[in-house]
Design an enzyme around this catalytic site. Structure first.
Site, PDB file in Angstrom:
ATOM      1  N   GLU A 173      19.487  60.179 -32.558  1.00  8.71           N
ATOM      2  CA  GLU A 173      20.558  59.668 -31.675  1.00  8.71           C
ATOM      3  C   GLU A 173      21.045  58.275 -32.115  1.00  8.71           C
ATOM      4  O   GLU A 173      21.039  57.321 -31.339  1.00  8.71           O
ATOM      5  CB  GLU A 173      20.078  59.639 -30.216  1.00  8.71           C
ATOM      6  CG  GLU A 173      19.801  61.026 -29.687  1.00  8.71           C
ATOM      7  CD  GLU A 173      19.575  61.106 -28.179  1.00  8.71           C
ATOM      8  OE1 GLU A 173      19.377  60.065 -27.538  1.00  8.71           O
ATOM      9  OE2 GLU A 173      19.596  62.238 -27.651  1.00  8.71           O
ATOM     10  N   GLU A 292      17.521  68.965 -29.160  1.00  8.22           N
ATOM     11  CA  GLU A 292      17.141  68.550 -27.803  1.00  8.22           C
ATOM     12  C   GLU A 292      18.046  69.298 -26.839  1.00  8.22           C
ATOM     13  O   GLU A 292      19.267  69.107 -26.869  1.00  8.22           O
ATOM     14  CB  GLU A 292      17.292  67.037 -27.597  1.00  8.22           C
ATOM     15  CG  GLU A 292      16.242  66.223 -28.327  1.00  8.22           C
ATOM     16  CD  GLU A 292      16.250  64.744 -27.953  1.00  8.22           C
ATOM     17  OE1 GLU A 292      16.575  64.398 -26.793  1.00  8.22           O
ATOM     18  OE2 GLU A 292      15.934  63.938 -28.845  1.00  8.22           O
TER      19      GLU A 292
HETATM   20  O1  AHR Z   1      13.981  63.802 -24.655  1.00  4.09           O
HETATM   21  C1  AHR Z   1      14.052  62.538 -24.073  1.00  4.09           C
HETATM   22  C2  AHR Z   1      14.954  61.575 -24.839  1.00  4.09           C
HETATM   23  O2  AHR Z   1      16.273  62.023 -24.741  1.00  4.09           O
HETATM   24  C3  AHR Z   1      14.734  61.468 -26.330  1.00  4.09           C
HETATM   25  O3  AHR Z   1      13.760  60.535 -26.663  1.00  4.09           O
HETATM   26  C4  AHR Z   1      16.061  61.015 -26.828  1.00  4.09           C
HETATM   27  O4  AHR Z   1      16.312  61.450 -28.134  1.00  4.09           O
HETATM   28  C5  AHR Z   1      17.044  61.566 -25.827  1.00  4.09           C
HETATM   29  O5  AHR Z   1      17.916  60.588 -25.379  1.00  4.09           O
END
Ligand code: AHR
Length: 499
Positions: A173, A292
């Site tokens: 990210e 994610e």
């Molecule tokens: O999954 C939780 C968090 O969400 C992770 O660390 C990050 O990559 C995202 O913002």
């Protein structure tokens, strides 16, 4: 009762069922690692300190690839801290989650844990606050057989065989202002390209994931992907997508249609990646690493987590307790990832234990399945072969967030001797009566039909009542004359296995 009909054509193949679709994510965050997968004093702990009750549940969940060690955590991480004798490993501050990291679990232990679960390692490397050389060092430590300084260090640390990690994430990210060392698309794209090129000089067969936007709501979404890929297209294989969903202002109807947003997100990133590919006259196609995705009650947790000015070990953070409606959405998002298996090459349910997770634990106590565990585990077990995109004829409803949404959504998979149909009914009140033409799959018999539903769409599994919500046999599912008929309760997820 609303009626719906689905046509399945064996020739309408989207792509293969990719086992990496059933990946997950373990971050050094809250209690995911410490008192989640690792708790040396727990009655079920093995010689490495890993909870075997959790290992059993992870195996049942059917995860294939696990992303590690972050997430936001990775951008402040020095991998060298977490290898070698445990009593000499430093305690560090983790700025991302404002907690203390004792480094008692690192690459070598985690790789051993993965072997217990039968999953593949997907390793994220810190290029946000470190750079190319530490990434190459980690690659040498992890993958070089022996005879060099860092591979011999791994051998001396008790791991004679290389870990042979195939998938590497180039940071995490990197557009998010919350990310330690966040960058502009230009800066990140150039750094990712150089790091990827250097890593390939060591091993040309690595699979490299470049960071897409941290969400489709980011102001730079689209431009970020284009710029980053313009720099790195030749050097990487996948671009990441991240998406989290939640009920906003009690609007369950919109929430149940979250899969529409995910599909649109995938389409947009594919179009952007292909645009860059066409401009470069490249025949190569970039895959989507949806590394994610989940339901996450982000705002609620920002207000209530055990986070304050203190620096603590393994605080309770992001411990969402999921409802039946959340599980229906998770099941539907997974169906969407399958539906786009032409381009979604890998995915990770974020995360695995305690932190926005399908598995929960109590320190010194039991481990249990959240509602969201079930659709994931059943889909991972039943989906195989090829994905078939169905033609769905169903009533629709208007949502505030995603426009018109079909009341019923579906996807099917078909293999040599078996097939499976995955279904959701998004209707808040009415069951749906569904027929599915399964003649072209050659299916004549239901071997298993499971539905997740409850009179209370907000029912949950908790420490006090860990099995309040579980899938039940759906006795209404039958095949007659090549037509599968089934009744789907309101707010439900269903899987039907056919022979
Ligand atoms: O999954 C939780 C968090 O969400 C992770 O660390 C990050 O990559 C995202 O913002």
């Amino acid at each position: 009762m609303p009626r719906a009909h689905i046509e399945l054509d064996r020739r309408a193949v989207v792509g293969p069922v990719r086992r990496r679709t059933f990946g997950s994510f373990v971050e050094h965050l809250g209690r995911c690692v410490y008192t989640g997968i690792y708790e040396p004093d727990h009655p079920t702990a093995n010689e490495d300190g890993f909870r075997m009750d959790v290992v059993e549940l992870v195996r049942e969940l059917g995860t294939t690839t696990i992303r590690y060690p972050g997430g936001n955590f990775v951008s402040g991480f020095r991998w060298e801290d977490s290898v070698g004798p445990r009593d000499r490993r430093p305690v560090r501050r983790d700025l991302a989650w404002h907690s203390l990291e004792p480094n008692q679990v690192g690459l070598d232990e985690f790789a051993r844990w993965l072997k217990l679960t039968g999953s593949e390692l997907m390793l994220a490397v810190n290029i946000a606050t470190r750079g190319i050389l530490p990434a190459l060092d980690l690659l040498e430590y992890a993958n070089h057989p022996s005879g060099t300084a860092l591979s011999d260090l791994r051998v001396a640390n008790g791991t004679p065989e290389p870990h042979n990690v195939r998938m590497w994430c180039l940071g995490n990210e990197m557009d998010g202002p919350w990310q330690t060392g966040f960058m502009t698309a230009d800066d990140y794209g150039k750094l990712a390209a150089r790091t990827a090129a250097a890593m390939r000089m060591a091993d040309k067969d690595l699979e490299l994931v470049v960071c897409g936007s941290s969400g489709s709501g980011m102001p730079t979404f689209g431009d970020w992907e284009r710029t980053v890929l313009e720099h790195s297209y030749e050097h990487v294989d996948h671009v990441s997508c991240h998406a989290y969903y939640q009920v906003h202002d009690g609007d369950l109807g919109s929430f149940l249609a979250s899969a529409l947003d995910m599909e649109h997100f995938i389409d947009t990133v594919v179009a952007t990646a292909d645009h860059v590919g066409h401009k470069k006259r490249s025949r190569k196609r970039i895959g989507i690493s949806f590394d994610e995705w989940n339901v996450w009650y982000l705002k609620e947790h920002q207000e209530s987590d055990e986070v304050n000015d203190e620096w603590r070990f393994a605080p309770r953070q992001l411990e969402d307790v999921y409802t039946v409606a959340d599980a229906v959405v998770v099941g539907n998002l997974l169906m969407t990832l399958l539906k786009r298996s032409d381009r979604v090459t890998s995915a990770s349910l974020a995360q695995l234990v305690n932190v926005i997770a399908p598995i929960m634990t109590e320190p010194g106590g039991p481990a249990w399945r959240q509602t969201t565990f079930h659709p994931f585990a059943i889909t991972s077990r039943l989906a195989s072969g090829e994905v078939i995109r169905p033609v769905i004829d169903a009533p629709s409803y208007l949502t505030a967030r995603h426009g018109e949404a079909s009341l019923v959504d579906a996807v099917a998979t078909v293999d040599e001797d078996r097939a499976a149909v995955f279904l959701v009914n998004r209707d808040l009140r009415e069951p749906a009566r569904l027929t599915v033409d399964v003649r072209s799959l050659g299916s004549s018999r239901v071997v298993e039909a499971l539905t997740l539903a409850d009179a209370d769409a907000y029912a949950k599994n908790t420490l006090a009542e860990p099995e309040r919500v579980a899938p039940a046999v759906n006795a209404s599912a039958v095949v007659a004359d090549g037509v599968l008929s089934v009744e789907l309760p309101p707010v439900s997820w269903t899987a039907i296995a056919l022979r």
